[in-house]
Write an enzyme that holds these catalytic residues in place. Structure first.
Site, short mmCIF file in Angstrom:
data_model
loop_
_atom_site.label_atom_id
_atom_site.label_comp_id
_atom_site.label_asym_id
_atom_site.label_seq_id
_atom_site.Cartn_x
_atom_site.Cartn_y
_atom_site.Cartn_z
N ARG A 50 0.79 -1.10 -0.02
CA ARG A 50 0.23 0.03 0.01
C ARG A 50 0.86 1.20 0.19
NH1 ARG A 50 -1.40 1.79 4.60
NH2 ARG A 50 -2.43 0.00 5.67
N TYR A 103 -16.50 16.31 -15.96
CA TYR A 103 -16.68 15.02 -16.16
C TYR A 103 -17.99 14.67 -15.07
CZ TYR A 103 -16.22 9.87 -15.45
OH TYR A 103 -16.29 8.74 -15.40
N ASP A 175 -7.51 18.06 -15.19
CA ASP A 175 -7.73 16.75 -15.39
C ASP A 175 -7.51 16.78 -16.93
OD1 ASP A 175 -8.93 14.25 -16.75
OD2 ASP A 175 -10.63 14.53 -15.21
#
Ligand SMILES: *Cc1c(COP(=O)(O)O)cnc(C)c1O
Length: 381
Positions: A50, A103, A175
């Site tokens: 992780r 989005y 983005d």
């Protein structure tokens, strides 16, 4: 040796041959944990996947290099990347400016999740610099931009937005999913953070879901890395490997996506059943000049409207054979969809609602003649 060419970085950045075996391709380190040489004796800093994994680290370094940033971080999905970034930089009382045609998933994250945690937002058309300036407040921590947008292909001027955000001591987040770093590098234009759904052009083969963040500032990168590890929405080793493999051909794929899209736009523009075509490469597109300045080419996404309305749009989507009727975008195979009923159904009745006669295509890298013939026969129906 240092190298800077995009394709060289895509193939080599973060991807040294394996020290032990010489393997040319970064191995899939499918492991959750790492043997320690005595307590705290870590090899290469790895203790738990992780927190860090060599396959993921290669992808993170490669994406950072392609975006000309200081730090890259890879996530389980584009939405996981967005969520991690927003919970790093925004808290109760903070405000974010988002695109009027964001989005859908980004809009939903703000409207249905972050709002409950006290983060407010305003949706404004980012192509209107004055509207963005007017929406920024003392509590604004970020201006969130997309360009080109989905599915309307609007263009925002990244350098102008960076100035507006920085005057307000806010971050500019871009983005960059639709353009990919091959066509546009927001950090070189003043952006602070780049977001990707690597599911799309970076992965490029419709076989993996993933996300990435790249920060211009290493210190912000460190804070995001802390949250990445704390919240845990990391890219798994195999997903990271698939994405890294996809990235190697990003440049050549994008060249073909763009060339095929331009050819299709030319054919659609002549067709009597096709109304408005939304593509930043068209001189009449309101963002064309900005797109010329900040993008290398105009991308593989094209939207168009049918003169005969929604039924005609749905018929075209049903009749294509090479274009597959499916959500998502950016893969080698061409896809077609009806945003009003599919990807953007959740925007119905909101200011983000899209026209019902709109069809969106993700132009793949098949033979252009086949793609054109397929669309023409679908339009005849
Ligand atoms: C798909 C997409 C996302 C979300 O990414 P996932 O990988 O699906 O979570 C974010 N932004 C844009 C522009 C997208 O197209």
């Amino acid at each position: 040796m240092t190298f800077e060419g995009f394709e060289t970085l895509a193939i080599h950045a973060g991807q040294e041959a394996d020290a032990e075996t010489g393997a040319v391709v970064v191995p899939i380190y499918q492991t959750s944990t790492y043997r320690q040489d005595g307590v705290g004796g870590l090899r290469g800093g790895y203790e738990y996947t992780r927190t860090g994994n060599p396959t993921r680290a290669s992808l993170e370094e490669c994406v950072a290099a392609l975006e000309a940033g200081a730090r890259g971080l890879a996530f389980a999905s584009g939405m996981a990347a967005e969520d991690t970034l927003l919970r790093t930089v925004a808290g109760p009382g903070d405000h974010v400016v988002i695109p009027g045609d964001a989005y859908g998933g980004t809009f939903r994250l703000f409207a249905k999740v972050l709002q409950r945690w006290g983060v407010s937002w305003d949706a404004v058309p980012l192509s209107d610099a004055e509207a963005v300036r007017a929406a920024v407040r003392p509590e604004t921590v970020a201006v969130w931009a997309e360009t080109p947008t989905n599915p309307l292909l609007n263009i925002a001027d990244i350098a102008v937005l960076a100035d507006i955000a920085h005057e307000a001591d806010a971050l500019l987040v871009v983005d960059n999913t639709f353009a990919s770093p091959y066509l546009q590098r927001p950090i070189t234009l003043g952006a602070d953070v780049v977001v990707h759904s690597t599911t799309k052009y970076l992965g490029g083969h419709s076989d993996v879901v993933g996300g990435a963040l790249v920060t211009a500032d290493p210190e912000l990168g460190e804070r995001v890395a802390f949250h990445q590890n704390t919240m845990g929405a990391v890219a798994g080793p195999f997903d990271a490997w698939l994405t890294l493999r996809g990235i190697k051909t990003l440049g050549v794929r994008m060249d073909r996506h763009c060339a095929n899209a331009e050819r299709i736009v030319e054919e659609l523009a002549r067709h009597p059943r096709v109304g408005q075509i939304l593509y930043p490469g068209l001189p009449e597109h309101p963002g064309h000049k900005t797109a010329v300045d900040q993008m290398r080419a105009f991308g593989g996404m094209v939207s168009f409207r049918l003169r005969d309305g929604e039924e005609a749009a749905l018929r075209v989507c049903d009749r294509t054979r090479v274009f597959t009727l499916a959500e998502s975008l950016g893969g080698v195979e061409s896809l077609i969809e009806h945003p009003g009923r599919m990807t953007h159904a959740s925007t119905a009745g909101s200011p983000l609602e899209v026209p019902s006669d709109l069809v969106r295509i993700s132009v793949g890298i098949e033979s252009a003649d086949d793609l054109v013939a397929d669309l023409l026969q679908a339009l005849e129906g």
